[in-house]
Design an enzyme around this catalytic site. Structure first.
Site, PDB file in Angstrom:
ATOM      1  N   GLU A 392       0.854  -1.217   0.000  1.00 35.52           N
ATOM      2  CA  GLU A 392       0.000   0.000   0.000  1.00 35.52           C
ATOM      3  C   GLU A 392       0.884   1.259   0.000  1.00 35.52           C
ATOM      4  OE1 GLU A 392      -3.397  -0.191  -0.082  1.00 35.52           O
ATOM      5  OE2 GLU A 392      -3.748  -2.270   0.537  1.00 35.52           O
TER       6      GLU A 392
HETATM    7  C1  LIG Z   1       3.230  -9.760  -0.075  1.00 38.15           C
HETATM    8  C2  LIG Z   1       3.002  -8.639  -1.015  1.00 38.15           C
HETATM    9  C3  LIG Z   1       1.735  -8.405  -1.529  1.00 38.15           C
HETATM   10  C4  LIG Z   1       1.524  -7.382  -2.437  1.00 38.15           C
HETATM   11  N1  LIG Z   1       0.277  -7.228  -3.016  1.00 38.15           N
HETATM   12  C5  LIG Z   1       0.138  -6.393  -4.076  1.00 38.15           C
HETATM   13  C6  LIG Z   1      -1.082  -6.385  -4.843  1.00 38.15           C
HETATM   14  O1  LIG Z   1      -2.049  -7.085  -4.533  1.00 38.15           O
HETATM   15  N2  LIG Z   1      -1.142  -5.581  -5.931  1.00 38.15           N
HETATM   16  C7  LIG Z   1      -0.099  -4.788  -6.318  1.00 38.15           C
HETATM   17  O2  LIG Z   1      -0.228  -4.098  -7.319  1.00 38.15           O
HETATM   18  N3  LIG Z   1       1.060  -4.764  -5.604  1.00 38.15           N
HETATM   19  C8  LIG Z   1       1.206  -5.557  -4.514  1.00 38.15           C
HETATM   20  N4  LIG Z   1       2.388  -5.568  -3.804  1.00 38.15           N
HETATM   21  C9  LIG Z   1       3.485  -4.709  -4.237  1.00 38.15           C
HETATM   22  C10 LIG Z   1       3.810  -3.620  -3.253  1.00 38.15           C
HETATM   23  O3  LIG Z   1       2.826  -2.637  -3.266  1.00 38.15           O
HETATM   24  C11 LIG Z   1       5.218  -3.112  -3.604  1.00 38.15           C
HETATM   25  O4  LIG Z   1       6.120  -4.117  -3.208  1.00 38.15           O
HETATM   26  C12 LIG Z   1       5.538  -1.793  -2.949  1.00 38.15           C
HETATM   27  O5  LIG Z   1       4.761  -0.767  -3.497  1.00 38.15           O
HETATM   28  C13 LIG Z   1       7.021  -1.434  -3.094  1.00 38.15           C
HETATM   29  O6  LIG Z   1       7.459  -1.578  -4.405  1.00 38.15           O
HETATM   30  P1  LIG Z   1       8.805  -2.409  -4.694  1.00 38.15           P
HETATM   31  O7  LIG Z   1       8.660  -3.726  -4.030  1.00 38.15           O
HETATM   32  O8  LIG Z   1       9.056  -2.394  -6.136  1.00 38.15           O
HETATM   33  O9  LIG Z   1       9.925  -1.614  -3.924  1.00 38.15           O
HETATM   34  P2  LIG Z   1      10.772  -0.390  -4.491  1.00 38.15           P
HETATM   35  O10 LIG Z   1       9.878   0.620  -5.087  1.00 38.15           O
HETATM   36  O11 LIG Z   1      11.875  -0.927  -5.318  1.00 38.15           O
HETATM   37  O12 LIG Z   1      11.378   0.191  -3.148  1.00 38.15           O
HETATM   38  C14 LIG Z   1      12.536  -0.327  -2.516  1.00 38.15           C
HETATM   39  C15 LIG Z   1      12.939   0.619  -1.391  1.00 38.15           C
HETATM   40  O13 LIG Z   1      13.234   1.918  -1.949  1.00 38.15           O
HETATM   41  C16 LIG Z   1      12.452   2.899  -1.332  1.00 38.15           C
HETATM   42  N5  LIG Z   1      12.056   3.904  -2.324  1.00 38.15           N
HETATM   43  C17 LIG Z   1      11.511   3.704  -3.542  1.00 38.15           C
HETATM   44  N6  LIG Z   1      11.254   4.872  -4.154  1.00 38.15           N
HETATM   45  C18 LIG Z   1      11.629   5.834  -3.296  1.00 38.15           C
HETATM   46  C19 LIG Z   1      11.622   7.249  -3.335  1.00 38.15           C
HETATM   47  N7  LIG Z   1      11.132   7.933  -4.366  1.00 38.15           N
HETATM   48  N8  LIG Z   1      12.117   7.917  -2.279  1.00 38.15           N
HETATM   49  C20 LIG Z   1      12.582   7.259  -1.201  1.00 38.15           C
HETATM   50  N9  LIG Z   1      12.606   5.933  -1.093  1.00 38.15           N
HETATM   51  C21 LIG Z   1      12.138   5.216  -2.124  1.00 38.15           C
HETATM   52  C22 LIG Z   1      11.223   2.166  -0.800  1.00 38.15           C
HETATM   53  O14 LIG Z   1      10.619   2.863   0.267  1.00 38.15           O
HETATM   54  C23 LIG Z   1      11.843   0.841  -0.379  1.00 38.15           C
HETATM   55  O15 LIG Z   1      12.388   0.975   0.913  1.00 38.15           O
HETATM   56  C24 LIG Z   1       2.594  -6.545  -2.828  1.00 38.15           C
HETATM   57  C25 LIG Z   1       3.874  -6.762  -2.292  1.00 38.15           C
HETATM   58  C26 LIG Z   1       4.084  -7.797  -1.410  1.00 38.15           C
HETATM   59  C27 LIG Z   1       5.474  -8.030  -0.902  1.00 38.15           C
END
Ligand SMILES: Cc1cc2nc3c(=O)[nH]c(=O)nc-3n(C[C@H](O)[C@H](O)[C@H](O)COP(=O)(O)OP(=O)(O)OC[C@H]3O[C@@H](n4cnc5c(N)ncnc54)[C@H](O)[C@@H]3O)c2cc1C
Length: 582
Positions: A392
């Site tokens: 989220e």
């Molecule tokens: C179990 C699980 C269920 C999920 N369910 C869904 C679902 O039903 N539908 C769906 O669409 N998604 C889902 N997600 C995805 C989830 O919303 C994303 O994992 C989340 O938004 C983070 O994206 P990412 O994993 O690519 O991390 P990244 O975006 O790669 O982030 C990695 C790190 O970098 C930091 N970061 C990234 N950008 C910035 C910035 N601009 N400034 C500062 N820090 C930053 C983040 O805070 C984090 O600490 C799910 C994820 C999991 C693990």
């Protein structure tokens, strides 16, 4: 941040009516009967079990509490749906599946669908006949969700969009019948949203992800290979998908806060039970101050976040009623009312998830070695909690949003942030006000909150003035400011709740709550001071820095308060009740 709120303006959870409490009890009974006895089977992802549980929840009406009656639901208000989320929150993976289905899976159609789409899909989603998932994230598009590459191309006949691409981390992916899919049409800059039925074909999946926690929640990579989606299944308008995604996430965020409250309440009760039963050095460990500290602090943090969650929930309901009275279409009003409180939604996501992580961590600690054992409940609670800071919108992204949204509203003239900030700066130059605080109940706590707001305005105002356009890039400072804003909001909500309770029940009946509000306020003052000092030191210098540090100290000055005794009193109440009792 810029005005005082009266306790009569806020809703407190003690005001839920009998019908709402009955709905809450139904949820709790359902968890006791169907979910808790099956947690291991759920985590092993026993074939068909999660679907059966969702079907049973659907039969009881738990999937349709806030769906309008016209579409087969109960038409209850937003805060009632918050209560359901809270009550189901301790259901581990089941809670995640239910939330994804009723929230991000169903709401895009309910709020953005046209009449035909709603008639076709909502009644089946309300009963659980259709189960839903939400496909936004991609391998290369997580926090930066609008950069997704999944494409939608109109077929030569003009009847269908062909979807191609890969989505990742899709909750309920393994069994969902309906997917809300975000994709870009041709070379569009922004996403569009589509209602995609599994039955359309052209959908394949990877096996279930192996995860740290919520192991029973289905999480898949979903591939779209020329998946044909009828043109009438586009949601809203072309390129409106990112807006849909963001607005639906606002609701997901505040509900995540509500779910965290339910989970932590359960963990606190379990920790109290264990502390009362476990004997070491010939005494139950609940007799030890170090353990009592933990129990009191756990309860305090939960009570505080709960105060803010239902305050914001009611604000959303009230805003909705006002917009509908003005003549706005109910679906639009639902969205607009949540958008108005998007900052609070982000705060509740961050503070709820971090509160829960703190509580499960201390829960493990109170259980000692048994906290580390998969035979006892803390191990699962600890693992399952961690996801909440990631999905989220990560907590970092939400913290950035809190400040970004506030500043944007100030720039648009929707709220006057700089006026009050300048007034605080002027106050700093004037002779300090040494007037005694009135001897009225809560006068001191309110003065402290007002001062904390001044500290927040001082720092945010100075950061904006000093750094101007570069502030956006100074994330450490933005994090400090978000910490200050969020902490004040939660502390103020707690004080207002207890003030209302004090007037409703009398002082004798709310002593524990009063102690908790004061403990939380004291902690908040210290946090605001630390975050404020860190921020000021990083962008100001010389006389100006010294003057602002003096101001910060002045606005975070508190009377001596015996926080140890207050925690002891809260712990005593918890230990005697042998459960979370506030
Ligand atoms: C179990 C699980 C269920 C999920 N369910 C869904 C679902 O039903 N539908 C769906 O669409 N998604 C889902 N997600 C995805 C989830 O919303 C994303 O994992 C989340 O938004 C983070 O994206 P990412 O994993 O690519 O991390 P990244 O975006 O790669 O982030 C990695 C790190 O970098 C930091 N970061 C990234 N950008 C910035 C910035 N601009 N400034 C500062 N820090 C930053 C983040 O805070 C984090 O600490 C799910 C994820 C999991 C693990």
């Amino acid at each position: 941040m810029i005005r005082e709120t009266n306790f009569q303006e806020v809703f407190i959870p003690e005001e839920f009516d009998e019908e709402q409490l009955m709905i809450k009890n139904t949820c709790e009974d359902f968890l006791d009967a169907e979910v808790r006895p099956n947690l291991d089977r759920i985590d092993q992802q026993e074939e068909g079990l999660m679907q059966q549980l969702l079907d049973k929840a659907g039969e009881l009406g738990l999937l349709s509490v806030s769906i309008p009656e016209a579409f087969g639901g109960f038409g209850k208000n937003f805060n009632t749906s918050m209560l359901v989320t809270d009550a189901v929150g301790s259901g581990h993976s089941f809670a995640v599946a239910l939330s994804a289905h009723t929230g991000i899976g169903t709401l895009p159609i309910l709020y953005y669908g046209n009449e035909e789409q709603k008639i076709k899909y909502i009644p089946k989603l309300a009963t659980g006949a259709y189960k839903a998932a939400y496909c936004l994230t991609e391998p290369n598009a997580g926090s930066d969700a609008n950069s997704g590459r999944t494409s939608a191309k109109l077929n030569p006949e003009g009847t269908h969009y062909l979807l191609n691409g890969q989505k990742m981390w899709i909750t309920n992916g393994g069994f969902a019948d309906i997917f809300i899919v975000f994709a870009k049409i041709d070379d569009d800059k922004n996403l569009s949203a589509f209602i995609v039925e599994r039955a359309f074909g052209g959908i394949s999946m990877n096996p279930e992800e192996h995860k740290l926690g919520i192991k029973g929640s289905s999480t898949r990579q979903v591939f779209f290979n020329d998946c044909p989606v009828p043109i009438e299944n586009m949601l809203s308008e072309r390129e409106n998908g990112f807006k849909i995604a963001v607005n639906i996430l606002n609701i997901g965020r505040i509900k995540l806060g509500a779910a965290a409250i339910g989970s932590s309440r359960k963990v606190i009760s379990q920790a109290i039970n264990y502390a009362n039963e476990r004997v070491q050095f010939k005494l139950p460990i609940s007799k030890f101050g170090a353990v009592r500290y933990k129990l009191a602090e756990m309860a305090t943090r939960n009570f505080a976040v709960e105060s803010a969650a239902y305050r914001a929930g009611q604000n959303i309901d009230d805003a909705y009623e006002a917009l509908v009275t003005e003549g706005m279409d109910p679906s639009k009003a639902k969205l607009k009312s949540t958008e108005q409180f998007a900052i609070e939604c982000a705060i509740l996501k961050v503070w709820g998830s971090e509160m829960l992580d703190y509580i499960v961590d201390e829960g493990v600690q109170i259980y000692g070695g048994m906290g580390y054992s998969a035979e006892a409940p803390m191990e699962r609670a600890y693992r399952d909690s961690r996801i909440n800071r990631i999905f989220e919108g990560t907590n970092e992204v939400n913290r950035l949003l809190i400040v970004d949204m506030l500043l944007k509203r100030a720039l648009k003239g929707e709220l006057d942030l700089m006026g009050p900030a300048q007034a605080v700066a002027a106050e700093l130059m004037a002779i300090p006000d040494f007037a005694e605080v009135e001897e009225m109940p809560f006068a001191y706590e309110k003065k402290t909150i007002a001062n904390l707001k001044k500290a927040g305005l001082l720092i945010a105002g100075a950061a904006v003035q000093k750094l101007m356009m570069t502030l956006q890039k100074e994330q450490e400072i933005l994090m400090n400011i978000a910490d200050i804003i969020g902490a004040i909001y939660i502390a103020e909500s707690t004080i207002l709740r207890v003030e209302k309770l004090f007037h409703l029940r009398g002082e004798e009946q709310v002593k524990g709550q009063l102690d908790m509000a004061r403990i939380y306020l004291q902690n908040t003052v210290d946090k605001v001071y630390l975050a404020g000092k860190e921020a000021l030191n990083s962008f100001a210098e010389g006389d100006e820095l010294n003057m602002m540090l003096v101001g910060l100290r002045r606005f975070t000055k508190v009377q001596p308060f015996n926080i140890k005794d207050a925690r002891q009193r809260v712990a005593k109440q918890l230990i005697e009740a042998n459960r979370y009792c506030f």
